[in-house]
Design a protein around this motif. Structure first.
Motif, PDB file in Angstrom:
ATOM      1  N   GLY A  55      -8.342  -0.099  12.616  1.00  0.00           N
ATOM      2  CA  GLY A  55      -7.285  -1.060  12.285  1.00  0.00           C
ATOM      3  C   GLY A  55      -7.565  -2.474  12.746  1.00  0.00           C
ATOM      4  O   GLY A  55      -6.809  -3.391  12.446  1.00  0.00           O
ATOM      5  N   SER A  94     -12.459  -1.900  -1.867  1.00  0.00           N
ATOM      6  CA  SER A  94     -12.009  -2.032  -0.477  1.00  0.00           C
ATOM      7  C   SER A  94     -10.508  -1.738  -0.370  1.00  0.00           C
ATOM      8  O   SER A  94     -10.058  -1.165   0.618  1.00  0.00           O
ATOM      9  N   PHE A  95      -9.734  -2.110  -1.376  1.00  0.00           N
ATOM     10  CA  PHE A  95      -8.296  -1.817  -1.331  1.00  0.00           C
ATOM     11  C   PHE A  95      -8.064  -0.313  -1.458  1.00  0.00           C
ATOM     12  O   PHE A  95      -7.183   0.246  -0.801  1.00  0.00           O
ATOM     13  N   TYR A 110     -15.001   0.039   7.368  1.00  0.00           N
ATOM     14  CA  TYR A 110     -14.535  -1.338   7.581  1.00  0.00           C
ATOM     15  C   TYR A 110     -15.539  -2.034   8.472  1.00  0.00           C
ATOM     16  O   TYR A 110     -15.815  -1.561   9.581  1.00  0.00           O
ATOM     17  N   ALA A 136     -12.620  -8.028  -0.447  1.00  0.00           N
ATOM     18  CA  ALA A 136     -12.779  -7.974   1.007  1.00  0.00           C
ATOM     19  C   ALA A 136     -13.588  -9.157   1.520  1.00  0.00           C
ATOM     20  O   ALA A 136     -14.473  -9.651   0.822  1.00  0.00           O
ATOM     21  N   HIS A 182      -8.542   1.338   1.799  1.00  0.00           N
ATOM     22  CA  HIS A 182      -7.350   1.120   2.616  1.00  0.00           C
ATOM     23  C   HIS A 182      -6.230   2.084   2.213  1.00  0.00           C
ATOM     24  O   HIS A 182      -5.528   2.650   3.051  1.00  0.00           O
ATOM     25  N   GLU A 186      -6.801   5.456   3.679  1.00  0.00           N
ATOM     26  CA  GLU A 186      -6.461   5.460   5.107  1.00  0.00           C
ATOM     27  C   GLU A 186      -4.942   5.585   5.298  1.00  0.00           C
ATOM     28  O   GLU A 186      -4.466   6.392   6.101  1.00  0.00           O
ATOM     29  N   GLU A 187      -4.187   4.806   4.511  1.00  0.00           N
ATOM     30  CA  GLU A 187      -2.724   4.840   4.629  1.00  0.00           C
ATOM     31  C   GLU A 187      -2.178   6.195   4.194  1.00  0.00           C
ATOM     32  O   GLU A 187      -1.241   6.721   4.793  1.00  0.00           O
ATOM     33  N   ARG A 247      -7.428  -5.769   6.623  1.00  0.00           N
ATOM     34  CA  ARG A 247      -7.382  -5.085   5.319  1.00  0.00           C
ATOM     35  C   ARG A 247      -6.959  -6.097   4.268  1.00  0.00           C
ATOM     36  O   ARG A 247      -6.090  -6.933   4.549  1.00  0.00           O
ATOM     37  N   THR A 248      -7.546  -6.009   3.058  1.00  0.00           N
ATOM     38  CA  THR A 248      -7.114  -6.916   1.997  1.00  0.00           C
ATOM     39  C   THR A 248      -6.736  -6.102   0.768  1.00  0.00           C
ATOM     40  O   THR A 248      -7.284  -5.028   0.536  1.00  0.00           O
ATOM     41  N   THR A 280       0.812  -1.222   0.000  1.00  0.00           N
ATOM     42  CA  THR A 280       0.000   0.000   0.000  1.00  0.00           C
ATOM     43  C   THR A 280       0.848   1.276   0.000  1.00  0.00           C
ATOM     44  O   THR A 280       0.560   2.219  -0.740  1.00  0.00           O
TER      45      THR A 280
END
Ligand code: DLL
Length: 431
Positions: free
Chosen positions: A414, A183-184, A355, A423, A187, A190-191, A418-419, A163
């Motif tokens: 968290g 979904s990725f 999530y 998901a 993530h 978020e990162e 996470r995938t 990521t």
């Protein structure tokens, strides 16, 4: 790219003539070359010459996932194996994967429909696109890759995962478009925040998301938080891979590339073909595929078809966003529940993160549904009474929408896995 664009605006009567011609040729090819289809047609008492109109397709038998499994790996080939240039497979949760094979013409047709999808999302040969779907047996990575190259984009084959590196590439290479599972991407957002990267300040303007169901609420949330336009791309490996359909700027359903894939909607219980606008199971027939064409493949995806011309001017039929699969359905205390119903409730609530997971268990013959949902760090550090209030709001809304009482567990940021691919939304402990 003129030639590609024109295909999306073709007069429907001309399109139907092409479909009929291609459908007849495909039926003839599988009848002559695939023993499975010869037997299935004979058992139903139909011959390719019985197809006089497109509607006559309903006389022909369905193909199911189990048929691919039973002919693992190459039993449904309609050409010599030497003519196959690519093999993909979709990972089943149980047993052997389903294998799909492509000739050179199949790879070209696939690249064409993915290029048309990307064009629908507003991309041109000036764009730099990052492919964040997995490369490998999964069709996502290579499917998007060939399509983007066909359109003339500059392609970064990032694949799934890593990521932080994905975010670095987006920022340093001035990437305009990203494709990965929704979904990725959530993530990644978020990162990016953790790394202090404001995606709105990057050149990223389009996301092409698919391979799993996602809601309009999720689209809204992604667009607002990242400042991009989020498009929905649909497909399945058995029929080709990504790019069976895609939504245009009107987001009014996904245009099916009907000159290659013929869609029907059926009643999943009786197999009867439904009228346009009626909901049911999506079924696809390949019209141009050479390697392993499938006839009336039952997808298990629930949708409906609209034939009116879209506001964008495209004449291609629109399938409604796939919100659920018929086998994704949970039956909890006799009530049908789909993960996306829960998603649409959760994403409307302040302080909730995108999530969540549904955990179903059974105690003393009684089904229990637990909805685990992450909340923002601010919520966690807030007073207990606020969290209690939030639990009550979520529980109340879920009860209102699906009609059952669920245990709501609020978890710290968290805590839910996470995938980089599809998901995992449901954990069913009853089996
Ligand atoms: O998921 C192909 C793909 C790759 C599509 C990348 C889009 C982007 P399979 O692994 O064979 O192929 O899974 C196919 O995934 O029957 C649907 O249930 C689901 N699916 C795919 N796209 C969407 C979507 C790829 N946009 C199965 N919305 C299909 C909802 C989707 N579900």
């Amino acid at each position: 790219m003129e030639d590609l664009l024109l295909k999306d605006y073709v007069d429907r009567r001309a399109l139907e003539r092409i479909q009929l011609e291609r459908m007849r040729a495909t039926l003839e090819r599988v009848y002559a070359n695939v023993p499975f289809y010869k037997q299935a047609f004979d058992e139903k008492g139909v011959k390719p010459s019985d197809l006089h109109t497109l509607k006559d397709l309903s006389k022909f038998p369905f193909t199911m996932k189990k048929d691919l499994r039973e002919h693992y790996p190459f039993g449904l080939l309609a050409v010599d194996q030497k003519d196959i240039v690519r093999i993909h497979a979709s990972s089943g949760t149980t047993g052997k994967p389903t294998v799909v094979c492509y000739t050179r013409n199949d790879i070209n047709a696939w690249a064409e429909t993915v290029a048309r999808s990307l064009q629908m999302c507003g991309l041109t040969d000036n764009d730099l696109i990052q492919v964040g779907y997995g490369y490998g047996l999964f069709t996502g990575g290579l499917g998007l890759h060939y399509g983007a190259e066909r359109l003339g984009c500059s392609v970064i084959p990032a694949s799934g995962g890593a990521t932080e590196k994905q975010i670095m590439l987006i920022r340093d290479f001035n990437v305009n478009a990203i494709c990965c599972t929704p979904s990725f991407f959530v993530h990644m957002m978020e990162e990016a925040e953790k790394l202090g990267v404001d995606l709105k300040q990057t050149k990223l303007r389009v996301g092409i998301f698919g391979a799993e169901p996602w809601t309009e609420e999720m689209r809204d949330m992604i667009e607002k938080k990242s400042g991009i336009h989020a498009h929905d791309i649909f497909g399945l490996s058995e029929i080709m891979g990504p790019g069976v359909s895609c939504d245009c700027e009107c987001h009014n359903g996904l245009h099916v590339f009907e000159d290659h894939y013929y869609p029907e909607i059926i009643d999943p219980d009786t197999g009867e073909v439904k009228e346009p606008g009626e909901e049911g199971e999506l079924v696809f027939t390949n019209l141009t595929k050479e390697g392993m064409p499938l006839i009336r493949y039952r997808t298990r995806d629930i949708s409906c078809l609209h034939y009116e011309t879209c506001e964008c001017g495209r004449t291609l039929v629109r399938m409604e966003k796939v919100r659920r699969r018929s086998d994704d359905m949970l039956i909890i205390r006799g009530v049908n529940v789909f993960p996306t119903q829960v998603e649409s409730v959760l994403l409307g609530i302040e302080g909730v993160q995108p999530y969540y997971q549904l955990v179903v268990s059974r105690t003393k013959a009684m089904d229990e549904l637990e909805v685990k949902v992450e909340v923002t760090p601010e919520m966690i550090s807030d007073e207990v009474s606020k969290l209690e209030k939030m639990r009550a709001v979520i529980g109340g809304k879920i009860k209102q929408i699906i009609g059952i009482t669920a245990k709501i567990t609020l978890v710290e940021p968290g805590k839910i896995e996470r995938t980089a691919g599809k998901a995992k939304r449901v954990i069913d402990l009853r089996q």
